[in-house]
Design an enzyme around this catalytic site. Structure first.
Site, short mmCIF file in Angstrom:
data_model
loop_
_atom_site.label_atom_id
_atom_site.label_comp_id
_atom_site.label_asym_id
_atom_site.label_seq_id
_atom_site.Cartn_x
_atom_site.Cartn_y
_atom_site.Cartn_z
N HIS A 157 -3.34 1.74 6.68
CA HIS A 157 -2.73 1.47 7.98
C HIS A 157 -1.93 2.66 8.47
O HIS A 157 -1.69 3.61 7.73
CB HIS A 157 -1.83 0.24 7.88
CG HIS A 157 -2.59 -1.00 7.56
ND1 HIS A 157 -2.67 -1.50 6.27
CD2 HIS A 157 -3.34 -1.81 8.33
CE1 HIS A 157 -3.42 -2.58 6.28
NE2 HIS A 157 -3.85 -2.79 7.52
N GLU A 217 0.84 -1.20 0.00
CA GLU A 217 0.00 0.00 0.00
C GLU A 217 0.88 1.24 0.00
O GLU A 217 2.10 1.15 0.08
CB GLU A 217 -0.96 0.00 1.19
CG GLU A 217 -0.27 0.03 2.54
CD GLU A 217 -1.25 -0.08 3.72
OE1 GLU A 217 -2.45 0.15 3.53
OE2 GLU A 217 -0.81 -0.42 4.82
#
Lengths: 297, 374, 374, 297
Positions: free
Chosen positions: A251, A212
């Site tokens: 996150h 990511e």
């Protein structure tokens, strides 16, 4: 053996008598894991799933040979539990705790590095070699995700891993070893550090990275491939391509700042060394077919 | 959690780092008192968490009372969420430095970053003139050693009394960093004054949320958030970002939610809000849907693929939320994972059409947002 | 520097470790007040640095006032240098443990030593039943971790509430060890009382002399020394040990002085005092000789072989000391090292006979001590 | 090269501009030492004995190649100076400081061990290979002590070293490398850790240990010899044979307690592996003659 763990690996469970610990110990054994003992301070003499419980890691390793430890320990006690495992000479440690203090995480990784150990996590589902063994909590019974095969998977996510891995399986492949390094800003082990293990693993034909935005872990993988340390086909799926800069999306580690850590940079790095970056989870399966051709899946 | 400049400076002072004399005001009326405690020229500093306050005109140097009153009013009435202004004595600046501490996730060390160019954005400098940036790595077990402080000081070209004063600032800043469980502590600019003092001109301090239990609580107030919805979501512990598109996301898992966000953009849709209720929040479907319904979105898109966050529990939560909140807009569901068969049954019984493929669900939501019948 | 039991216990209390209720008295008159603050039975503990106080009858359990007064008087009047007595409430002891922390020079770690047999001499146990000794090594950079405390506690067979209380004691003892720059901190015995408390029955604390600058000064008082001479020497920073033989050593270098001590014994001589004035003390010849002259020795033996402690400076110091102190006994000199030719000349000019061989010098001193003419 | 240092070793002096530092820098150069630079914070730009002075170790090693560092730094700043040298990548460090705090000494040794470096000292005169190089302060001009030859010497003492070494020279031998590990309770390097270097050194025929009561360093040497890691002739002189138990006689590390660390134990250990223990300094020379016979001295 497969990456990190297989059905022979002797696994200790720290926090085995807790609710989560005992529940997933049952499932780990169900998945094939060789759980040899457990630890919960004050509970020595008890058994969980037929395995002896000890007061401490040291007392456990005095009695039973242990190669890896699985931690079901609350985040604020994780640092102590990891250090206890390291002190017991254990070199493979998985911690699923979500919420490990940042400064603790730094010390955990530091300690692992200086003692030549590998700590996987926190904030991860753990590690699984479908059909053989797992340390962590995966719904290994969902065959369209956790089918045994020859594709290595590394991930920073939980649900997204299911999403992407389902596409790998849908494309006709299966998973050799799946390593969830976790979504925290300072994971104990980084993607690039797993690549030499996949490279050496004769049960893995290609590796899929589920990454990511944020950080530099994907770039480090590209560097390993560029240096020829990792030579197998590499396919990445990266969440957050269209994420607005400066917002914390995903996150805790996933924040783009000052042009560093953007998905664009990561794509460039991976493609420049011959890796493929899939725009959609579905394309991961397509790229694997393209790269592996009709090789045994 | 990011703190405001005035809070960062409180921490600095607590650890012995000097800051300009200043008074925090909450409205224009309090300005008189603040002016009584300072002398002109003064600086009016809007307390906002966003970067680039200077460029946006949110920091004003004023030299007399009339000007101060006028500009203070302008700031409180600006388009930004200015709820507090720090009124500070202007400082006789000779030079400006940059100084910060953060963690390096690769080396697993604390990282001091310093630079002789204060006031610049360090990320920009890192791209444009990386050679000007000084880095010093600190072993977290050993802590910052005196020789490392000197390394930074000499690299900045400091000597004699100034080096001594800088050494104290850095030693104290490191103590503050560790004691605060900080993700980042930054002084930018760090002023060197005409009379040879070192003063923190601006301050950033971001506390690790996972360390809440061992840190003094700063309390979640509306001040810290850009919108009411983000504030409310934060009180629930639900990650939430406000946008102004058509589709409300109600997904589980940070990575998956981000991916759905991407897929909507690929399909030509727009996002009304990012909302992630996975992990420990997977039973908060009602609160999550309430947040979504506050937006002008045209459709709510639910995508999950959970392990511990069981699909059947998710489905029950959605059905429960619908029956309680009676949403005025269609809901697209794609709920998979542990017990997904039960989930499908539950959704169907409630009259929903369970989908199993994320892309299909995204396309459906985008189509609805563009006017297609659900 | 070794501290007295009452000082060790002050440190324990400062760090949250419980000790028996007690009052320190300096003379028999203060006993009344101490008895008023405690209740019988009480223990009278002579504050002496030597080991084996119990066996020497210097610790007395008394059960009424008359007995207390009698025994207290006896202790203050004993052959030992009893200057303070700690009057302590007796404790209802269920079991006794041993607990200490020191450094391990090989592993370069802090070492916790524990044992279920409290009150024993740990060195004796180490020889006789080494398997009963529990050791836990602590990385000095990381400090003592909770799991290590539990390791010790479980090894001692503690559980439940007792384990919790023990954990607090060990955590606090470790803090005291590090904060005090201790060479050794020891609780022996550590009482477990009938009502489930953990109390430090006795305490040893030895502070590293090299850390003086960062430790509170305990002040060098006569109390700490066996003799006036040792006390006076300590004020000068001169290593000094009192014996009762014939030859006063006035040597430089710890190893060389010890070797001269051995050689005198080999040659059938006896030592009056060990005195080492090398290193930073090499200009203190006058003070050193003064100390030697306080003994009933028959000869002073000077042996040096210095590098930085130059031989000519040594020789000048000796000559100067002789002219000032006019010693009543012969002096044998064997001064070598940097500038030893100058040293010889200086000694000869002062009427001394410089020797160059240590053994020869020792034999000469022994012969003089036995009556031979110098 | 000889043990630890020879005339080619590139030596940095930390604290070079101080009184002691500059005085002994002059003598080290006089003895043959290859002093390449010096460090004193705040004095960059100066020179001592023609050598450039830098603000810090890092600035020095950026400019000049350095292999070893000699510290003339007060005891309370020694820990910082050693860590600075280690940080600069220097693997051989000598510190002569007398009075290093005990807890600092523990951290110094710990750091040296974990970084694969060797710290000699504190409380020592240092290291000398007569006629070639020295780091420390030895009266190398006294030929009856510091004569070049083929006997290795390790010592915990200062003056006693002169005494014993003079006997070695008097017996017709000379010294290859003399290492003063220092008289502190926690020296940075222990006798036994030097033995493999002497074993490998083709300029050393035998080793003399100048030890004393207290600690276990002499026993560790015996163990090395017993294991065959060190095979050359070994002669020890140990001070404190007649020292009364429990008294701190000699160096801070020299205290006998509970029967451990007594000279008697040390003699037994050394003799049990074929080493010789001399009762008097003079006998060291006698034993060397006996063991080496007419070998080239």
């Amino acid at each position: 053996m497969s990456i990190f763990i297989d059905e022979t690996t002797k696994v200790l469970i720290q926090g085995i008598t807790g609710k989560e610990g005992s529940f997933w110990t049952n499932h780990m054994i169900g998945c094939g894991t060789n759980v040899v003992a457990g630890v919960t301070p004050g509970k020595e003499g008890q058994q969980v799933e037929g395995r002896d419980v000890y007061h401490s890691v040291r007392r456990a390793v005095d009695k039973v040979e242990v190669e890896a430890s699985m931690l079901f320990v609350p985040p604020r006690f994780t640092k102590d539990a990891v250090f206890e495992a390291l002190d017991g000479g254990i070199k493979k440690i998985v911690t699923v705790a979500d919420g490990i203090p940042l400064h603790d995480a730094v010390q955990i990784r530091k300690a692992a590095m200086s003692e030549g150990a590998m700590v996987i996590g926190g904030n991860t589902s753990g590690v699984i070699s479908p059909g053989r063994a797992m340390m962590g909590f995966f719904p290994y019974w969902i065959e369209r995700v956790y089918k045994q095969g020859r594709i290595g998977v590394m991930t920073r996510s939980g649900s997204l891993t299911n999403e992407v891995t389902a596409m790998v399986v849908k494309a006709g492949f299966g998973v050799s070893s799946l390593i969830g390094i976790g979504g925290d800003p300072v994971p104990g082990t980084r993607f690039a550090e797993m690549l030499p293990l996949y490279e050496a693993d004769d049960q893995t034909d290609a590796v899929v990275i589920i990454g990511e935005l944020g950080g530099t872990m994907e770039e480090e993988c590209a560097e390993m491939k560029g240096l020829g340390i990792f030579t197998k086909p590499l396919v990445a799926f990266l969440g957050g391509r269209t994420a607005p800069e400066g917002k914390r999306m995903g996150h805790a580690g996933a924040i783009v700042s000052g042009g560093k850590g953007s998905v664009k940079d990561k794509i460039k790095a991976i493609e420049s060394v011959g890796g493929k970056v899939a725009e959609r989870p579905r394309f991961v399966g397509d790229y694997l077919k393209e790269l592996l051709g009709d090789r045994v899946r | 959690m990011k703190l405001f400049e005035y809070q960062a400076k409180e921490t600095f002072r607590k650890f012995g780092i000097e800051t300009p004399a200043g008074v925090l005001i909450k409205n224009a009326e309090e300005l008189s008192d603040a002016m009584a405690k300072t002398s002109f020229p003064i600086v009016l500093k809007s307390q906002l968490l966003m970067g680039g306050r200077g460029k946006k005109g949110l920091i004003r140097l004023v030299s007399d009372e009339a000007q101060a009153r006028k500009e203070c009013g302008e700031l409180f009435d600006s388009e930004y969420n200015v709820r507090k202004i720090l009124v500070e004595q202007a400082v006789d600046i000779k030079t400006e430095l940059y100084l910060s501490i953060t963690v390096d996730p690769v080396e697993a060390k604390h990282m001091i970053i310093a630079c002789g160019d204060g006031g610049v954005e360090i990320e920009t400098l890192a791209v444009e003139s990386p050679e000007r940036i000084i880095r010093e790595y600190v072993d977290p077990d050993r802590g910052l050693m005196p020789f490392q402080i000197k390394n930074v000081g000499f690299s900045l070209g400091l000597e004699g009394d100034l080096l001594k004063k800088f050494s104290a600032v850095l030693a104290n800043l490191y103590k503050a960093f560790v004691s605060s469980d900080a993700e980042l502590i930054e002084i930018n600019p760090l002023f060197i004054t005409g009379d040879g003092n070192i003063i923190a001109g601006d301050g950033k301090l971001s506390i690790d949320d996972n360390s809440d239990f061992r840190q003094p609580s700063y309390g979640k107030t509306r001040d810290y958030y850009d919108s009411d919805a983000e504030y409310e979501a934060s009180l629930e512990g639900i990650p939430y970002l406000q946008f102004d598109g058509d589709i409300s996301l109600m997904c589980a898992g940070a990575g998956l939610t981000t991916t759905v966000y991407d897929l909507i953009n690929y399909e030509g849709g727009t996002v009304a809000n990012y909302l992630e209720f996975g992990g420990p929040n997977y039973k908060k479907a009602v609160r999550a849907m309430e947040l979504c319904l506050k937006n002008d979105s045209k459709v709510i898109l639910v995508v999950t693929f959970g392990t511990i966050a069981r699909a059947d529990v998710m489905a029950e939560g959605i059905v429960d939320a619908i029956s309680r909140l009676k949403p005025d807009r269609p809901i697209v569901t794609c709920i998979r994972g542990t017990n997904e068969e039960d989930a499908s049954r539950i959704l169907k019984e409630a009259g929903l059409v369970p989908l199993y493929d994320t892309e299909e669900a995204v396309r459906k939501a985008v189509a609805i947002a563009k006017g297609e019948k659900p």
